[in-house]
Design an enzyme around this catalytic site. Structure first.
Site, mmCIF file in Angstrom:
data_model
loop_
_atom_site.group_PDB
_atom_site.id
_atom_site.type_symbol
_atom_site.label_atom_id
_atom_site.label_comp_id
_atom_site.label_asym_id
_atom_site.label_seq_id
_atom_site.Cartn_x
_atom_site.Cartn_y
_atom_site.Cartn_z
ATOM 1 N N LYS A 178 0.861 -1.195 0.000
ATOM 2 C CA LYS A 178 0.000 0.000 0.000
ATOM 3 C C LYS A 178 0.891 1.237 0.000
ATOM 4 O O LYS A 178 1.419 1.644 1.027
ATOM 5 C CB LYS A 178 -0.935 0.031 1.212
ATOM 6 C CG LYS A 178 -2.126 0.942 0.917
ATOM 7 C CD LYS A 178 -2.517 1.899 2.011
ATOM 8 C CE LYS A 178 -1.708 3.104 2.296
ATOM 9 N NZ LYS A 178 -1.721 4.222 1.351
ATOM 10 N N GLY A 231 6.602 5.209 8.270
ATOM 11 C CA GLY A 231 5.819 6.434 8.320
ATOM 12 C C GLY A 231 5.879 7.035 9.707
ATOM 13 O O GLY A 231 6.858 6.860 10.448
ATOM 14 N N THR A 233 5.320 7.886 13.604
ATOM 15 C CA THR A 233 5.343 7.036 14.798
ATOM 16 C C THR A 233 3.940 6.742 15.311
ATOM 17 O O THR A 233 3.624 5.617 15.687
ATOM 18 C CB THR A 233 6.212 7.700 15.887
ATOM 19 O OG1 THR A 233 7.557 7.728 15.401
ATOM 20 C CG2 THR A 233 6.190 6.929 17.194
ATOM 21 N N GLY A 236 2.359 4.074 13.229
ATOM 22 C CA GLY A 236 2.975 2.781 13.548
ATOM 23 C C GLY A 236 2.427 2.224 14.852
ATOM 24 O O GLY A 236 2.103 1.028 14.949
ATOM 25 N N GLU A 253 9.558 1.306 10.592
ATOM 26 C CA GLU A 253 10.565 2.367 10.422
ATOM 27 C C GLU A 253 9.830 3.675 10.642
ATOM 28 O O GLU A 253 8.974 4.051 9.846
ATOM 29 C CB GLU A 253 11.152 2.355 8.999
ATOM 30 C CG GLU A 253 11.976 1.152 8.649
ATOM 31 C CD GLU A 253 13.273 1.070 9.404
ATOM 32 O OE1 GLU A 253 13.658 2.058 10.075
ATOM 33 O OE2 GLU A 253 13.898 0.011 9.347
ATOM 34 N N CYS A 287 13.468 10.646 7.493
ATOM 35 C CA CYS A 287 13.527 10.221 8.893
ATOM 36 C C CYS A 287 14.950 10.323 9.422
ATOM 37 O O CYS A 287 15.167 10.443 10.618
ATOM 38 C CB CYS A 287 13.003 8.797 9.031
ATOM 39 S SG CYS A 287 13.788 7.642 7.916
ATOM 40 N N GLU A 386 9.555 15.838 15.314
ATOM 41 C CA GLU A 386 9.961 15.702 13.914
ATOM 42 C C GLU A 386 9.177 16.711 13.080
ATOM 43 O O GLU A 386 7.947 16.658 13.029
ATOM 44 C CB GLU A 386 9.670 14.280 13.429
ATOM 45 C CG GLU A 386 10.161 14.037 12.027
ATOM 46 C CD GLU A 386 10.022 12.581 11.595
ATOM 47 O OE1 GLU A 386 8.925 12.020 11.752
ATOM 48 O OE2 GLU A 386 11.003 12.020 11.096
HETATM 49 P P1 NDP Z 1 1.699 8.504 7.675
HETATM 50 O O1 NDP Z 1 2.313 7.638 8.719
HETATM 51 O O2 NDP Z 1 0.277 8.891 7.842
HETATM 52 O O3 NDP Z 1 1.797 7.797 6.228
HETATM 53 C C1 NDP Z 1 2.691 6.781 5.871
HETATM 54 C C2 NDP Z 1 1.920 5.652 5.209
HETATM 55 O O4 NDP Z 1 0.951 5.136 6.118
HETATM 56 C C3 NDP Z 1 1.135 6.089 3.971
HETATM 57 O O5 NDP Z 1 1.087 5.025 3.042
HETATM 58 C C4 NDP Z 1 -0.254 6.341 4.544
HETATM 59 O O6 NDP Z 1 -1.292 6.265 3.608
HETATM 60 C C5 NDP Z 1 -0.343 5.214 5.539
HETATM 61 N N1 NDP Z 1 -1.335 5.430 6.593
HETATM 62 C C6 NDP Z 1 -1.884 6.594 7.021
HETATM 63 N N2 NDP Z 1 -2.740 6.360 8.035
HETATM 64 C C7 NDP Z 1 -2.716 5.028 8.257
HETATM 65 C C8 NDP Z 1 -3.388 4.171 9.176
HETATM 66 N N3 NDP Z 1 -4.233 4.632 10.075
HETATM 67 N N4 NDP Z 1 -3.121 2.854 9.123
HETATM 68 C C9 NDP Z 1 -2.258 2.363 8.221
HETATM 69 N N5 NDP Z 1 -1.592 3.120 7.319
HETATM 70 C C10 NDP Z 1 -1.823 4.436 7.339
HETATM 71 O O7 NDP Z 1 2.557 9.755 7.480
HETATM 72 P P2 NDP Z 1 2.134 11.072 6.656
HETATM 73 O O8 NDP Z 1 2.296 10.776 5.225
HETATM 74 O O9 NDP Z 1 0.804 11.597 7.087
HETATM 75 O O10 NDP Z 1 3.238 12.063 7.178
HETATM 76 C C11 NDP Z 1 3.077 12.624 8.472
HETATM 77 C C12 NDP Z 1 4.382 12.667 9.210
HETATM 78 O O11 NDP Z 1 4.891 11.346 9.388
HETATM 79 C C13 NDP Z 1 5.482 13.388 8.484
HETATM 80 O O12 NDP Z 1 5.372 14.762 8.630
HETATM 81 C C14 NDP Z 1 6.682 12.782 9.160
HETATM 82 O O13 NDP Z 1 6.884 13.411 10.405
HETATM 83 C C15 NDP Z 1 6.285 11.340 9.378
HETATM 84 N N6 NDP Z 1 6.780 10.461 8.297
HETATM 85 C C16 NDP Z 1 7.897 9.743 8.523
HETATM 86 C C17 NDP Z 1 8.427 8.972 7.514
HETATM 87 C C18 NDP Z 1 9.651 8.178 7.703
HETATM 88 O O14 NDP Z 1 10.380 7.958 6.745
HETATM 89 N N7 NDP Z 1 9.920 7.669 8.891
HETATM 90 C C19 NDP Z 1 7.811 8.907 6.193
HETATM 91 C C20 NDP Z 1 6.593 9.669 6.081
HETATM 92 C C21 NDP Z 1 6.127 10.425 7.116
HETATM 93 P P3 NDP Z 1 -1.875 7.604 2.953
HETATM 94 O O15 NDP Z 1 -0.761 8.216 2.208
HETATM 95 O O16 NDP Z 1 -2.978 7.113 2.104
HETATM 96 O O17 NDP Z 1 -2.356 8.467 4.107
#
Ligand code: NDP
Length: 487
Positions: A178, A231, A233, A236, A253, A287, A386
């Site tokens: 996904k 994504g 925290t 996660g 991660e 990250c 972050e």
């Molecule tokens: P999210 O954690 O929301 O998104 C990462 C992934 O998770 C996307 O595929 C997203 O889908 C999906 N997702 C969102 N909500 C859920 C859920 N409830 N259950 C399962 N999967 C879900 O991060 P964001 O994109 O909203 O970014 C927000 C913040 O997260 C950033 O500003 C940053 O601080 C952090 N982040 C950290 C990353 C890293 O590399 N460690 C990468 C990205 C973000 P969809 O796109 O459809 O919402």
């Protein structure tokens, strides 16, 4: 090559399909705000179809039963397929995510290398034989974990998908990938490349759709054995909670607020230039970004001057242009979040040495200037959380112990950098830091150079290690077999 906007379907059971409910969503270019793609929007019915396809492929199909070297050959063909569509993938990565084209090209190359690495690793992940005596034989097997849901972010779309899918495929798992809604396109193309390379139908399903709607169903789905997530925290943690009743395997991660510690005996020119790339590379949307810059008090002024000079040379603009160092942020809401953090830091007493707002010459697109916050403290909100944008806080320290204490005083623990010409001191500090990866005299982690070192964090930065042979542990269960062969 310049692409026109395209339409993309879901990949389920080896077929390209529209969403069951017929929904779509659009992907816009963060630099121009124009349309790049219209993508089928998966809903719960599509998730059910993908889970069934993955389950059937795992329980009845050839993939987990194939000799590992044969899976490896197919992974090599995926790497070749990625290279075969190199320019298209790189351009799409830039147009959907706003990252500069040079970085997109590096990431497409690295994605192919991930598949090459696990192509070679597929038949080299051994179990153990455990000595127990003359009449017994005891050994372990590594068996594929089953159906894995892999949820990826938008900041390194194809690369994150490759880090996850390549080792899982090498182990014989079936996958539901996904991708993030901002950047689903290159993952959909990866699915098509895998199919063409010989991955059987149903083994790799790609399902773009809203994570907020699909997440709980994925986490609670009875056909899913494991979740691998990159994504935020909080997301996660929610996946862990939702999947806890089934004791699903989970690897994570997550976020980071990585320290960059500069001692007075460091090569200050090199450290200042590296600090700019460490904090502002990928527009700070990483990250691993080194966003807390701890500088030994005696060289604070001297170092900060070099930092500002190097930052002013960092060119913000069109990510497709050759001479750009930094493109836009992913979205307008991300831009707003970054701006609020900067304004909040100023309200708490920090000074903006450069940046802090939209670059004056860029009226359109989600651009934010690289921002240095001085006069900051480690307990300001901008130093604790972050930001995921091009913002670095500069904080002075008095001695080694002070630097270590402040660096460790954060809920994250992903990366860190230490700059010093004193090898003993650098090693002492590296060992004292509570994080998964430390770079000495470098802003990059080992993953920049190869795929052979484990990547992952301590504390709220995650669970498990990606890359290297360690990633194969994420996608297998260990079984011990004990045989009494006494007469
Ligand atoms: P999210 O954690 O929301 O998104 C990462 C992934 O998770 C996307 O595929 C997203 O889908 C999906 N997702 C969102 N909500 C859920 C859920 N409830 N259950 C399962 N999967 C879900 O991060 P964001 O994109 O909203 O970014 C927000 C913040 O997260 C950033 O500003 C940053 O601080 C952090 N982040 C950290 C990353 C890293 O590399 N460690 C990468 C990205 C973000 P969809 O796109 O459809 O919402």
């Amino acid at each position: 090559m310049t692409l026109t906007s395209g339409n993309y379907q879901l990949l389920i059971g080896g077929e390209l399909r529209d969403a069951a409910q017929g929904g779509t969503f659009v992907v816009n270019d963060p630099a121009t705000e124009s349309l790049v793609a219209e993508v089928a929007r998966a809903g719960v019915a599509d998730l059910e179809a993908a889970a069934l396809a993955a389950r059937t492929a795992f329980d009845q199909g050839p993939w987990p039963r194939l000799a590992p070297f044969a899976r490896g050959r197919i992974l090599q063909a995926i790497a070749d397929g990625i290279r075969g569509r190199f320019d298209e993938l790189a351009e799409l990565e830039t147009r959907c995510g706003g990252k500069i084209l040079a970085n997109s090209r590096n990431e497409v190359d690295a994605s192919a290398r991930v598949f090459e690495y696990y192509a070679g690793a597929a038949d080299k992940f051994f179990g153990n034989t455990i000595p127990m005596g003359a009449d017994v034989l005891d050994f372990t097997l590594r068996e594929p974990i089953g159906v894995v849901a892999q949820i990826t972010p938008w900041n390194f779309p194809l690369l994150a998908a490759s880090w996850k899918t390549a080792p899982a495929l090498a182990c014989g798992c079936s996958l539901i990938l996904k991708p993030a809604s901002h950047t689903p396109v290159t993952s959909l193309i990866l699915g098509q490349i895998a199919l063409a390379a010989g991955v059987p139908a149903g083994v790799l399903n790609v399902l773009p759709g809203p994570g907020g709607e699909l997440g709980n169903t994925i986490a609670r789905h009875p056909m899913v054995n494991k979740i691998a997530f990159t994504g935020e925290t909080r997301t996660g943690a929610e996946l862990v909670k939702q999947s806890a009743d089934d004791i699903k395997r989970v690897s994570l991660e997550l976020g980071g607020k990585s320290p960059n510690i500069v001692f007075s005996d460091a090569d200050l020119d090199k450290a200042a230039t590296a600090a700019v790339f460490g904090a502002f590379g990928n527009a700070g949307q990483s990250c691993s970004a080194r966003t807390r810059l701890f500088v030994e008090r005696g060289v604070l002024e001297e170092f900060t001057e070099r930092l500002v000079t190097a930052t002013e040379l960092f060119r913000v603009g069109d990510p497709m242009a050759d001479d750009t160092n930094m493109g836009p942020l992913i979205s307008s809401s991300s831009w707003r979040t970054v701006k609020d953090y900067v304004d909040g830091a100023v309200a708490e007493g920090a000074n903006v040495l450069c940046g802090g707002d939209r670059p004056v010459n860029l009226a359109q697109g989600h651009y934010f200037s690289p921002t240095i916050l001085a006069n900051a403290t480690n307990d300001m909100q901008a130093a604790r959380e972050e930001i995921f944008g091009p913002v670095v806080v500069v904080i002075p320290f008095d001695d080694e112990a002070h630097a270590i204490a402040m660096a460790n005083d954060n809920e994250y623990g992903l990366n860190a950098s230490v700059w010093s010409r004193d090898g003993g001191k650098a090693i002492r500090v590296a060992r004292a830091l509570q994080c998964g990866m430390v770079s000495v005299n470098s802003h990059g982690s080992a993953s920049r150079y190869g795929l052979f070192a484990p990547f992952g964090g301590h504390k709220k930065s995650g669970l498990g290690r990606e890359l290297s042979m360690r990633a194969l542990e994420l996608y297998t269960e260990e079984k011990n077999i004990f045989i009494d062969h006494s007469d």
